[in-house]
Design a protein around this motif. Structure first.
Motif, PDB file in Angstrom:
ATOM      1  N   SER A  21       0.796  -1.224   0.000  1.00 31.69           N
ATOM      2  CA  SER A  21       0.000   0.000   0.000  1.00 31.69           C
ATOM      3  C   SER A  21       0.824   1.266   0.000  1.00 31.69           C
ATOM      4  O   SER A  21       0.443   2.263   0.566  1.00 31.69           O
ATOM      5  CB  SER A  21      -0.934  -0.008   1.203  1.00 31.69           C
ATOM      6  N   GLU A  27      -6.559   9.657   4.689  1.00 31.65           N
ATOM      7  CA  GLU A  27      -7.617  10.545   5.139  1.00 31.65           C
ATOM      8  C   GLU A  27      -7.163  11.396   6.324  1.00 31.65           C
ATOM      9  O   GLU A  27      -7.715  12.439   6.604  1.00 31.65           O
ATOM     10  CB  GLU A  27      -8.853   9.727   5.540  1.00 31.65           C
ATOM     11  N   ASN A 127      -6.580   4.966  -8.270  1.00 35.53           N
ATOM     12  CA  ASN A 127      -7.338   3.852  -7.708  1.00 35.53           C
ATOM     13  C   ASN A 127      -6.650   2.505  -7.899  1.00 35.53           C
ATOM     14  O   ASN A 127      -7.300   1.462  -7.868  1.00 35.53           O
ATOM     15  CB  ASN A 127      -8.747   3.799  -8.319  1.00 35.53           C
ATOM     16  N   ILE A 153      -7.730  -0.008  -5.445  1.00 35.61           N
ATOM     17  CA  ILE A 153      -7.912   0.772  -4.222  1.00 35.61           C
ATOM     18  C   ILE A 153      -9.264   1.465  -4.275  1.00 35.61           C
ATOM     19  O   ILE A 153      -9.568   2.183  -5.230  1.00 35.61           O
ATOM     20  CB  ILE A 153      -6.813   1.834  -4.065  1.00 35.61           C
ATOM     21  N   ARG A 155     -12.475   3.519  -1.800  1.00 36.49           N
ATOM     22  CA  ARG A 155     -12.826   4.200  -0.551  1.00 36.49           C
ATOM     23  C   ARG A 155     -14.342   4.176  -0.418  1.00 36.49           C
ATOM     24  O   ARG A 155     -15.017   5.146  -0.778  1.00 36.49           O
ATOM     25  CB  ARG A 155     -12.253   5.613  -0.556  1.00 36.49           C
ATOM     26  N   GLU A 161     -10.450   2.882   3.746  1.00 35.35           N
ATOM     27  CA  GLU A 161      -9.818   2.486   2.489  1.00 35.35           C
ATOM     28  C   GLU A 161      -9.774   0.966   2.412  1.00 35.35           C
ATOM     29  O   GLU A 161      -9.418   0.282   3.375  1.00 35.35           O
ATOM     30  CB  GLU A 161      -8.396   3.036   2.386  1.00 35.35           C
ATOM     31  N   SER A 163      -8.319  -2.190  -0.152  1.00 35.43           N
ATOM     32  CA  SER A 163      -7.517  -2.578  -1.313  1.00 35.43           C
ATOM     33  C   SER A 163      -7.520  -4.094  -1.447  1.00 35.43           C
ATOM     34  O   SER A 163      -7.594  -4.830  -0.458  1.00 35.43           O
ATOM     35  CB  SER A 163      -6.079  -2.068  -1.178  1.00 35.43           C
TER      36      SER A 163
END
Length: 262
Positions: A21, A27, A127, A153, A155, A161, A163
């Motif tokens: 990641s 955020e 993304n 990815i 949200r 989040e 993934s």
């Protein structure tokens, strides 16, 4: 070790730094300090060893780097870049494997703990991300091991989040020989067939992770993964009495620290 953002998430043995990641959007507001580190801990359920059909609970340190300052170079990780090429250190610790660890290992030799260190690189889009990493082993094995992967990815809600993506693992002949070969002496002592493992692809699988910002400092994590041992790893007599299917699941929490040194 579960890692994310500039370093990342992993599930190889008890300690792993990988690229799952890197550079993920965050955020949490990024403090304008020289160093921003997310530190925490969790627990991981994983196979007792590669190819095992029994599982154990293992402590899972969690580390992430949001901002990092090097005198003369400045902010080598600024916590703002959300897309583009990224690089990261890749580290892993593999615990020792003893014949007493599992009935399937009786008659095999003891393998000392190993430390692996290397580098990885990838590309992050809005993304998605793709990455590759390679590590060199020390002590328990002298081979090379690594993986390539990709993630979608998303949200799905504020502060969350998610993934998910495929993984392909590979290893050199020195690594494979250490963990998957069965020598003549081991064959005589264990009843397993003699086997010489060569290098190549080691596994294929998938990994997923959820990260939720509880507040500006605290983040919750949940990860899970599946690997299917292939190539000479999947053909090993040690795996045939164990399992080619390897699962892991872990959870943890981190707290964000920010500070200046220089």
């Amino acid at each position: 070790m579960l890692l994310y953002r500039s370093i990342a998430l992993g599930s190889i043995a008890a300690l792993s730094l990988t690229a799952a990641s890197a550079l993920a959007q965050d955020e949490m507001p990024m403090p304008q300090k020289q160093y921003v580190l997310d530190l925490g801990a969790g627990v991981l359920v994983k196979p007792r060893y590669d190819g095992s059909d029994s599982y154990l609970f293992s402590p899972m340190p969690i580390i992430a780097v949001g901002r990092f300052y090097i005198p003369g170079l400045g902010q080598v990780a600024d916590g703002k870049k959300e897309t583009g090429v990224f690089f990261f250190p890749s580290l892993n610790f593999v615990g020792e494997r003893k014949p007493s660890d599992d009935k399937d290992l009786r008659g095999t030799r003891k393998i000392n703990w190993a430390f692996e260190a290397g580098l990885g690189a990838g590309f992050q889009g809005e993304n998605f991300r793709v990455f590759a990493e390679v590590r060199q082993g020390f002590n328990g094995h002298k081979g090379q091991v690594g993986q390539v992967g990709a993630d979608l990815i998303t949200r799905p809600m504020d502060r969350l989040e998610w993934s998910i993506g495929p993984r392909v693992g590979f290893a050199s002949s020195k690594y494979m020989n250490t963990y998957f070969s069965v020598s003549a002496a081991e064959s005589a002592a264990s009843g397993l067939s003699q086997f010489k493992a060569g290098g190549g692809f080691k596994s294929v699988g998938v990994e997923t992770r959820f990260s939720y910002d509880l507040n500006d400092q605290v983040k919750l994590h949940l990860q899970g993964g599946y690997d299917r041992l292939i190539g000479d790893a999947g053909k090993s007599p040690l795996v045939k009495v164990g399992s080619k299917n390897q699962f892991n699941i872990g959870t943890g929490v981190t707290y964000r620290f920010s500070f200046d040194v220089f």
